[in-house]
Design an enzyme around this catalytic site. Structure first.
Site, mmCIF file in Angstrom:
data_model
loop_
_atom_site.group_PDB
_atom_site.id
_atom_site.type_symbol
_atom_site.label_atom_id
_atom_site.label_comp_id
_atom_site.label_asym_id
_atom_site.label_seq_id
_atom_site.Cartn_x
_atom_site.Cartn_y
_atom_site.Cartn_z
ATOM 1 N N ARG A 87 41.574 33.999 48.151
ATOM 2 C CA ARG A 87 41.942 33.834 49.557
ATOM 3 C C ARG A 87 40.746 33.453 50.434
ATOM 4 N NH1 ARG A 87 44.439 39.570 50.314
ATOM 5 N NH2 ARG A 87 42.502 39.834 49.194
ATOM 6 N N HIS A 120 43.642 48.819 23.488
ATOM 7 C CA HIS A 120 42.502 48.568 22.597
ATOM 8 C C HIS A 120 42.599 49.339 21.273
ATOM 9 C CE1 HIS A 120 40.978 46.637 26.086
ATOM 10 N NE2 HIS A 120 40.593 47.730 26.712
HETATM 11 P P1 NAP Z 1 38.319 42.236 42.155
HETATM 12 O O1 NAP Z 1 36.840 42.270 42.057
HETATM 13 O O2 NAP Z 1 38.981 43.094 43.168
HETATM 14 O O3 NAP Z 1 38.738 40.722 42.424
HETATM 15 C C1 NAP Z 1 40.035 40.339 42.781
HETATM 16 C C2 NAP Z 1 40.054 38.832 43.051
HETATM 17 O O4 NAP Z 1 41.381 38.457 43.426
HETATM 18 C C3 NAP Z 1 39.141 38.392 44.169
HETATM 19 O O5 NAP Z 1 38.595 37.125 43.860
HETATM 20 C C4 NAP Z 1 40.110 38.259 45.361
HETATM 21 O O6 NAP Z 1 39.554 37.342 46.254
HETATM 22 C C5 NAP Z 1 41.345 37.717 44.641
HETATM 23 N N1 NAP Z 1 42.599 37.982 45.364
HETATM 24 C C6 NAP Z 1 43.073 39.171 45.794
HETATM 25 N N2 NAP Z 1 44.278 39.004 46.410
HETATM 26 C C7 NAP Z 1 44.558 37.687 46.333
HETATM 27 C C8 NAP Z 1 45.654 36.885 46.777
HETATM 28 N N3 NAP Z 1 46.686 37.411 47.441
HETATM 29 N N4 NAP Z 1 45.612 35.550 46.537
HETATM 30 C C9 NAP Z 1 44.561 34.993 45.882
HETATM 31 N N5 NAP Z 1 43.499 35.702 45.432
HETATM 32 C C10 NAP Z 1 43.491 37.025 45.662
HETATM 33 O O7 NAP Z 1 39.005 42.577 40.770
HETATM 34 P P2 NAP Z 1 38.421 42.345 39.281
HETATM 35 O O8 NAP Z 1 37.619 43.526 38.888
HETATM 36 O O9 NAP Z 1 37.779 41.010 39.195
HETATM 37 O O10 NAP Z 1 39.749 42.404 38.410
HETATM 38 C C11 NAP Z 1 40.715 41.376 38.404
HETATM 39 C C12 NAP Z 1 41.829 41.784 37.434
HETATM 40 O O11 NAP Z 1 41.307 41.891 36.106
HETATM 41 C C13 NAP Z 1 42.440 43.154 37.750
HETATM 42 O O12 NAP Z 1 43.799 43.130 37.411
HETATM 43 C C14 NAP Z 1 41.709 44.088 36.815
HETATM 44 O O13 NAP Z 1 42.475 45.229 36.504
HETATM 45 C C15 NAP Z 1 41.538 43.196 35.606
HETATM 46 N N6 NAP Z 1 40.397 43.573 34.768
HETATM 47 C C16 NAP Z 1 39.135 43.625 35.296
HETATM 48 C C17 NAP Z 1 38.062 43.953 34.489
HETATM 49 C C18 NAP Z 1 36.650 43.989 35.031
HETATM 50 O O14 NAP Z 1 35.749 44.200 34.241
HETATM 51 N N7 NAP Z 1 36.435 43.803 36.309
HETATM 52 C C19 NAP Z 1 38.272 44.237 33.124
HETATM 53 C C20 NAP Z 1 39.562 44.167 32.604
HETATM 54 C C21 NAP Z 1 40.623 43.830 33.445
HETATM 55 P P3 NAP Z 1 39.968 37.260 47.808
HETATM 56 O O15 NAP Z 1 39.865 38.647 48.357
HETATM 57 O O16 NAP Z 1 39.009 36.286 48.381
HETATM 58 O O17 NAP Z 1 41.355 36.738 47.821
#
Ligand code: NAP
Length: 486
Positions: free
Chosen positions: A51, A242
């Site tokens: 976003r 896992h």
């Molecule tokens: P995060 O840091 O909160 O990032 C979320 C991303 O989604 C941001 O780029 C945010 O950017 C975008 N976003 C949120 N709402 C949106 C919308 N309505 N439209 C478009 N973009 C949107 O989360 P994350 O840690 O990267 O995790 C992402 C997913 O992967 C989650 O489901 C998490 O459970 C999973 N996951 C993460 C990890 C990890 O190591 N981090 C590992 C396994 C699984 P904007 O706010 O600019 O929109």
């Protein structure tokens, strides 16, 4: 040497959530490394979407900073960084609204690459809306691929709902459900060890294997993720996905071919053969405060929390191969060390001409996922030198870093390998929808029993090896856990 390397065709990869933690820490550095290794076609395009209103220039700067942070400035190759950044584009898209979709379609429509992928690195509540939007806007083609990652549901019902949402817009052959454990070198090596050698498979059954231990131990606590974790717990966060995948690969029958659906059929059969786990065969724990760090309940900001940060289970597989050979699973946070391994512990020789060996000295094949991926076979030999026939337990060790020399350095990490597999169209290392649902069905039964029993998880010491009852789970069967040590 037999190899099956399928070249990666030029692709367009749209990363939803490109400004988030997962994208910056794993996905984008992984793609850079594949480019450095010469595996990513130079015509490939990576389109970031989130976003935040960023220009392409600002997105490139953000990615460059991420590469410097997560790979290390001194380890970057300036020429490759330049080419990589030039392959990046950015569109501000609101997954839940109207903004940005036209612009995304326009970028993809200009000189489209032969392969199109969408990586949904966003919260799972956005998976369905994004899939539907991609489908209805015509941005997703019939050959496009969509990538999603845990949490894939919270229970069977929500996993089914998620699968149904994805199925409205994408065929199962287009859906790539990542479990990054499956991208680990050693996990694939488990299949090579089992199915490419005549040595182990004849012994890989209840007649020769006493039991199997699968451990995924972490030394850190839930930290800042306490709020999220408290709604999940170790069973949902680690066992359902896992540990279940590791169990499947260890226990499955040889597939007829090394081909995605043949491998996944065999894994599914294992999940469907799991016996219901009785409450006596489960242990839940919560870490205490210690070493200057708060307790689990403090981390979760929930003094009455009944969520487990540790779980141990004894699992039986009701089929011919494994009847009578239990699989013990355990995973937890704030344990002694960070360690993930599968230990296949063999039975004692049927008749020993030597004095009885202590249980831990029986043969064991240890498949280590982290740290230091490798495989060790523990053998009993005669202790060298005089003093009669004294036996010793020694490791026959194959650390990949040592065995493969410099090439081990350039070994892709799990994410890199899996993203390239998506682009190649190879689903072997991804979970199929029915597998995920079957795993939830089994998990849900255990969770329901816990919730009915109202027992609280047992406290355990930070930096230790888990609650006392988990040791007892093994001791009462005359067995013991391997030490948790890095
Ligand atoms: P995060 O840091 O909160 O990032 C979320 C991303 O989604 C941001 O780029 C945010 O950017 C975008 N976003 C949120 N709402 C949106 C919308 N309505 N439209 C478009 N973009 C949107 O989360 P994350 O840690 O990267 O995790 C992402 C997913 O992967 C989650 O489901 C998490 O459970 C999973 N996951 C993460 C990890 C990890 O190591 N981090 C590992 C396994 C699984 P904007 O706010 O600019 O929109």
């Amino acid at each position: 040497m037999v190899s099956r390397v399928i070249p990666v065709q030029p692709f367009d990869l749209v990363i939803f959530g490109a400004t988030g933690d997962l994208a910056r820490r794993k996905i984008l550095p992984g793609l850079y490394r594949r480019m450095l290794a010469g595996q990513m076609p130079t015509e490939a395009r990576i389109i970031g979407a989130a976003r935040s209103k960023l220009t392409a220039k600002a997105f490139r700067e953000m990615v460059e900073e991420a590469l410097e942070t997560f790979i290390g400035k001194e380890r970057l190759d300036a020429g490759t960084v330049k080419t990589f950044l030039a392959a990046l584009h950015y569109v501000a898209v609101d997954a839940g609204g109207e903004g940005g979709w036209k612009e995304l379609g326009a970028i993809l429509g200009q000189d489209p690459r032969p392969v199109r992928g969408f990586y949904l690195s966003v919260g799972p509540s956005l998976f369905g809306p994004i899939a539907a939007r991609l489908h209805h806007s015509g941005i997703a083609t019939e050959t496009s691929r969509i990538v999603v990652e845990k949490p894939l549901g919270h229970d069977l019902g929500s996993a089914q709902a998620l699968n149904a949402q994805l199925a409205e817009s994408f065929d199962e052959s287009q859906i790539y459900r990542i479990d990054h454990y499956l991208g680990k070198e050693t996990v694939q090596n488990l299949m090579a060890v089992r199915f490419a050698n005549a040595l182990f498979e004849p012994l890989w059954n209840a007649r020769f294997i006493d039991h199997v231990q699968i451990t995924v131990a972490e030394n850190i606590g839930v930290g800042g993720r306490g709020g999220y974790y408290d709604k999940s717990g170790a069973m949902r966060d680690m066992v359902q996905n896992h540990l279940m995948q590791l169990l499947c690969l260890t226990a499955m029958e040889p597939p007829a071919q090394f081909e995605a659906d043949r491998v996944r059929d065999e894994k599914l059969k294992v999940i469907r053969s799991l016996e219901p786990v009785t409450p006596e065969d489960t242990v839940r724990g919560q870490y205490r405060a210690g070493n200057g760090e708060p307790s689990y309940a403090e981390h979760a900001e929930n003094p009455d929390s009944t969520t487990e940060s540790y779980v141990a289970l004894k699992v039986n597989i009701a089929n011919w191969r494994w009847q009578g050979t239990p699989f013990y699973l355990r995973t937890g946070k704030r344990l002694r060390a960070r360690l993930s391994e599968i230990a296949v512990v063999f039975k004692e020789p049927p008749h020993s001409i030597f004095p009885k060996l202590p249980a831990h000295q029986t043969n064991a094949l240890i498949i280590r996922l982290q740290p230091d991926e490798g495989i060790t076979l523990r053998m009993t030999i005669k202790e060298p030198g005089p003093g009669g026939m004294r036996l010793a337990d020694v490791p026959l060790d194959m650390s990949f870093a040592e065995a493969l020399g410099p090439s081990a350095e350039s070994m892709p990490d799990a994410y890199e390998r899996l993203i390239m597999d998506v682009m190649r169209g190879d689903q072997t290392l991804f979970m199929r929808g029915d597998e995920v649902e079957a795993a939830w069905e089994w998990t849900d039964r255990i969770l329901a029993e816990w919730s009915e029993s109202r027992d609280k998880p047992k406290p355990y010491d930070a930096g230790g090896s888990g609650p006392e009852n988990a040791l007892e789970l093994m001791h009462r069967d005359g067995r013991r856990w391997r030490e948790i040590e890095a």
